[in-house]
Design an enzyme around this catalytic site. Structure first.
Site, PDB file in Angstrom:
ATOM      1  N   ASP A  91      -4.602 -34.569  36.915  1.00  0.00           N
ATOM      2  CA  ASP A  91      -3.457 -34.011  37.664  1.00  0.00           C
ATOM      3  C   ASP A  91      -2.326 -35.028  37.836  1.00  0.00           C
ATOM      4  OD1 ASP A  91      -4.983 -31.666  38.121  1.00  0.00           O
ATOM      5  OD2 ASP A  91      -5.972 -32.681  39.790  1.00  0.00           O
ATOM      6  N   ALA A 137      -9.247 -27.512  33.822  1.00  0.00           N
ATOM      7  CA  ALA A 137      -8.127 -28.138  34.530  1.00  0.00           C
ATOM      8  C   ALA A 137      -6.878 -27.369  34.140  1.00  0.00           C
ATOM      9  CB  ALA A 137      -7.998 -29.598  34.140  1.00  0.00           C
ATOM     10  N   GLY A 138      -5.757 -27.751  34.689  1.00  0.00           N
ATOM     11  CA  GLY A 138      -4.551 -27.017  34.321  1.00  0.00           C
ATOM     12  C   GLY A 138      -3.363 -27.938  34.267  1.00  0.00           C
ATOM     13  N   HIS A 139      -2.564 -27.767  33.229  1.00  0.00           N
ATOM     14  CA  HIS A 139      -1.277 -28.451  33.178  1.00  0.00           C
ATOM     15  C   HIS A 139      -0.238 -27.490  33.718  1.00  0.00           C
ATOM     16  CE1 HIS A 139      -2.629 -31.716  30.860  1.00  0.00           C
ATOM     17  NE2 HIS A 139      -2.686 -31.122  29.701  1.00  0.00           N
ATOM     18  N   THR A 140       0.660 -27.988  34.552  1.00  0.00           N
ATOM     19  CA  THR A 140       1.767 -27.142  34.968  1.00  0.00           C
ATOM     20  C   THR A 140       3.004 -27.594  34.212  1.00  0.00           C
ATOM     21  OG1 THR A 140       0.732 -27.134  37.109  1.00  0.00           O
ATOM     22  CG2 THR A 140       2.934 -26.185  36.979  1.00  0.00           C
ATOM     23  N   THR A 150     -15.433 -26.810  38.763  1.00  0.00           N
ATOM     24  CA  THR A 150     -14.502 -25.668  38.834  1.00  0.00           C
ATOM     25  C   THR A 150     -15.205 -24.371  38.419  1.00  0.00           C
ATOM     26  OG1 THR A 150     -13.790 -26.153  36.597  1.00  0.00           O
ATOM     27  CG2 THR A 150     -12.410 -27.020  38.383  1.00  0.00           C
ATOM     28  N   THR A 200     -16.332 -35.640  34.315  1.00  0.00           N
ATOM     29  CA  THR A 200     -16.407 -34.374  33.600  1.00  0.00           C
ATOM     30  C   THR A 200     -17.460 -34.544  32.506  1.00  0.00           C
ATOM     31  OG1 THR A 200     -15.126 -32.584  32.593  1.00  0.00           O
ATOM     32  CG2 THR A 200     -14.546 -34.843  31.923  1.00  0.00           C
ATOM     33  N   ARG A 215      -7.294 -25.124  44.850  1.00  0.00           N
ATOM     34  CA  ARG A 215      -7.937 -25.987  45.855  1.00  0.00           C
ATOM     35  C   ARG A 215      -6.988 -27.090  46.310  1.00  0.00           C
ATOM     36  NH1 ARG A 215     -13.690 -28.056  43.466  1.00  0.00           N
ATOM     37  NH2 ARG A 215     -12.491 -28.237  41.564  1.00  0.00           N
ATOM     38  N   LEU A 242       7.556 -39.924  41.646  1.00  0.00           N
ATOM     39  CA  LEU A 242       8.113 -40.966  42.505  1.00  0.00           C
ATOM     40  C   LEU A 242       8.968 -40.332  43.609  1.00  0.00           C
ATOM     41  CD1 LEU A 242       8.189 -44.074  42.746  1.00  0.00           C
ATOM     42  CD2 LEU A 242      10.412 -44.002  41.624  1.00  0.00           C
ATOM     43  N   VAL A 290      11.079 -38.043  38.266  1.00  0.00           N
ATOM     44  CA  VAL A 290      11.567 -37.836  39.636  1.00  0.00           C
ATOM     45  C   VAL A 290      11.672 -36.346  39.981  1.00  0.00           C
ATOM     46  CG1 VAL A 290      12.733 -40.065  39.866  1.00  0.00           C
ATOM     47  CG2 VAL A 290      13.948 -38.142  38.798  1.00  0.00           C
TER      48      VAL A 290
HETATM   49  P1  GDP Z   1      -1.597 -32.467  34.697  1.00  0.00           P
HETATM   50  O1  GDP Z   1      -2.870 -31.698  34.657  1.00  0.00           O
HETATM   51  O2  GDP Z   1      -1.833 -33.938  34.513  1.00  0.00           O
HETATM   52  O3  GDP Z   1      -0.568 -31.931  33.758  1.00  0.00           O
HETATM   53  O4  GDP Z   1      -1.002 -32.348  36.154  1.00  0.00           O
HETATM   54  P2  GDP Z   1      -0.705 -31.016  36.996  1.00  0.00           P
HETATM   55  O5  GDP Z   1       0.142 -30.124  36.186  1.00  0.00           O
HETATM   56  O6  GDP Z   1      -1.920 -30.475  37.564  1.00  0.00           O
HETATM   57  O7  GDP Z   1       0.087 -31.632  38.228  1.00  0.00           O
HETATM   58  C1  GDP Z   1       1.340 -32.068  38.139  1.00  0.00           C
HETATM   59  C2  GDP Z   1       2.184 -31.229  39.089  1.00  0.00           C
HETATM   60  O8  GDP Z   1       3.259 -32.014  39.533  1.00  0.00           O
HETATM   61  C3  GDP Z   1       2.813 -30.017  38.457  1.00  0.00           C
HETATM   62  O9  GDP Z   1       2.991 -29.019  39.428  1.00  0.00           O
HETATM   63  C4  GDP Z   1       4.163 -30.534  37.961  1.00  0.00           C
HETATM   64  O10 GDP Z   1       5.159 -29.538  37.853  1.00  0.00           O
HETATM   65  C5  GDP Z   1       4.504 -31.483  39.081  1.00  0.00           C
HETATM   66  N1  GDP Z   1       5.257 -32.659  38.663  1.00  0.00           N
HETATM   67  C6  GDP Z   1       5.099 -33.413  37.534  1.00  0.00           C
HETATM   68  N2  GDP Z   1       5.915 -34.479  37.570  1.00  0.00           N
HETATM   69  C7  GDP Z   1       6.595 -34.413  38.756  1.00  0.00           C
HETATM   70  C8  GDP Z   1       7.551 -35.257  39.392  1.00  0.00           C
HETATM   71  O11 GDP Z   1       7.949 -36.308  38.894  1.00  0.00           O
HETATM   72  N3  GDP Z   1       7.989 -34.869  40.629  1.00  0.00           N
HETATM   73  C9  GDP Z   1       7.563 -33.741  41.247  1.00  0.00           C
HETATM   74  N4  GDP Z   1       8.052 -33.441  42.455  1.00  0.00           N
HETATM   75  N5  GDP Z   1       6.652 -32.917  40.679  1.00  0.00           N
HETATM   76  C10 GDP Z   1       6.177 -33.259  39.462  1.00  0.00           C
END
Ligand code: GDP
Length: 437
Positions: free
Chosen positions: A13, A39-42, A130, A240, A304, A333, A414
């Site tokens: 995450d 897991a999930g990437h956003t 999960t 994992t 969660r 940051l 940022v």
């Molecule tokens: P991943 O699994 O490593 O891709 O991480 P996640 O997607 O689970 O978590 C990263 C979360 O932080 C997501 O909701 C992103 O949109 C958000 N995010 C990523 N970089 C930044 C950042 O620099 N600032 C802020 N405020 N949110 C961020």
């Protein structure tokens, strides 16, 4: 062109999805080589906000080829649902844009059942799974009790193999857990609903990738979770069930002799951890609550609430070493902008001794964090795009991280949007000259 891996340095995450989304622009191919949909990437881009679980993050970029390699936990049902969801938002997915390895193993519905049953049996001793079936899947794969995606092209042999496996899985479900078993009809329907639609996408991706590398195509390898969850060198047994580190790329992508020129280790400006296990710099109370809210720290897959901690120098340095990172992308940051002073964990105290080396897992339970504070900057930095325009305190914070991690911070994120990033073009060269002189 060069190849790059984007990997997690901490517990996962860290914001890998956002970095992959930014960098896919420069790559022809994006590969997922391990892990599953647990897991999930956003990803936030001009097409919307998406939670990706198994699909590589290059799926949004026209012209990019996305690969699910030999090492992934290929869950046909979840992949089908994820593809339908993404397509419903106007993204096209074709066999030209997605290739699934014939050597990837199939994750079946009983893997999810077994995961949930075992977590329930463990009760207080649970791993914090999960419940996506990942541990039973990889266990079955190691004991040769699952099926390769490519077997779908040999229907008679596939059916026979599936019957043998079903008999054994039903025995396990019934005898070990007294749980519901699967009928042949049920499983055949599942195969026709979720496996058949995958067939046009299945090919020998290892062969494809080796040929692409030879032709000079550029390849981006995208990992799931982080170094501390690595099966072999993570916080055992709260890891994992696959290898989250770059060492596994050759196997998981099916590319012997793979060349990886850059390893971008993604680090969050503070710590978070999902699930159970030791988390030395963990914070609690209103301080943790506030940081969780500011950083929106809730799981992309499960919703969660994530556990929150101070930035951990010991864990990050360990992650940089295990990933062989050549540069750091520091994310979130901006989230720290509200703090007067920022807590950082600079060392662990283990059995009364101070150490800055990540301990053997059994020693983690008794490790205590040594917390120091750095000055906050107390202003909004989300629109800053140049290093020089960051407040001095923010630059000092980043410099502290790169010195303590032993690795240059080339990217400072940022905000979640694609362009909310500061790129320090020459930082790697500067770092080398500063540290070699
Ligand atoms: P991943 O699994 O490593 O891709 O991480 P996640 O997607 O689970 O978590 C990263 C979360 O932080 C997501 O909701 C992103 O949109 C958000 N995010 C990523 N970089 C930044 C950042 O620099 N600032 C802020 N405020 N949110 C961020």
């Amino acid at each position: 062109m060069s190849n790059r891996a984007i990997v997690g340095i901490n517990w996962g995450d860290e914001g890998k999805g956002r970095m992959v989304d930014l960098m896919t622009e420069s790559y022809d191919i994006v590969v997922r080589y391990q892990g599953g949909g647990n897991a999930g990437h956003t990803v936030v881009n001009e097409k919307g906000k998406f939670a990706l679980h198994l699909l590589p993050s290059g799926i949004f970029r026209d012209g990019a080829v996305n690969v699910l390699g030999d090492g992934v936990a290929l869950d046909p049902e979840n992949l089908y649902v994820e593809m339908e969801d993404i397509r419903s938002k106007g993204i096209s997915i074709t066999p030209d844009s997605l290739k699934i390895s014939s050597w990837a193993s199939l994750l079946f519905p009983w893997h999810r059942d077994l995961d949930a049953l075992e977590e329930a049996r463990l009760a207080d001793g649970k791993y914090g799974s999960t419940k996506q079936g990942i541990a039973p899947f990889y266990a079955d794969r190691s004991r040769k009790k699952t099926i390769l995606a490519g077997e779908l092209f040999y229907p008679e042999a596939f059916r026979k193999h599936l019957r043998q496996i079903l008999e054994w899985e039903n025995l396990t479900l019934e005898k070990e857990y007294g749980a519901k078993t699967y009928s042949e009809e049920e499983v055949d329907k599942w195969v026709s609903d979720y496996c058949e639609p995958m067939k046009p996408f299945i090919c020998d991706t290892g062969k494809y990738l080796l040929a692409a590398q030879k032709e000079g195509k550029s390849i981006l390898f995208e990992a799931q979770l982080g170094a501390l969850r690595d099966l072999d060198r993570g916080i055992w047994p709260f890891t994992t069930s696959s290898n989250t580190t770059t060492s596994y790329i050759a196997i998981g992508a099916g590319m012997p002799g793979v060349v990886i020129d850059d390893v971008t280790g993604v680090v969050k400006a503070y710590s978070t951890c999902v699930g159970e296990g030791p988390f030395v710099s963990e914070m609690s109370g209103p301080e943790a609550e506030k940081l969780r809210e500011e950083g929106a720290e809730y799981g992309a897959k499960t919703g969660r609430a994530r556990r929150i901690g101070a930035y951990d120098c010991v864990a990050t340095r360990h992650g940089v070493i295990r990933q062989a990172a050549t540069e750091i992308a520091l994310t979130k940051l901006d989230v720290l902008s509200y703090m007067d002073r920022i807590p950082v964990c600079t060392a662990y105290k283990v059995d009364g001794e101070l150490t800055d080396e990540f301990p053997f897992p059994s020693a983690l339970d008794s490790a205590e964090p040594v917390i120091e504070y750095l000055e906050g900057w107390k202003c909004d930095i989300s629109s800053v795009r140049n290093w020089e325009d960051l407040p001095k305190e923010a630059r000092d914070y980043v410099s502290f991280i790169e010195e303590s991690a032993g690795c240059p911070v080339v990217y400072v994120s940022v905000g979640p949007e694609r362009d909310s990033i500061i790129i320090r073009e020459n930082r790697k060269e500067e770092w080398l000259s500063e540290h070699n002189s």
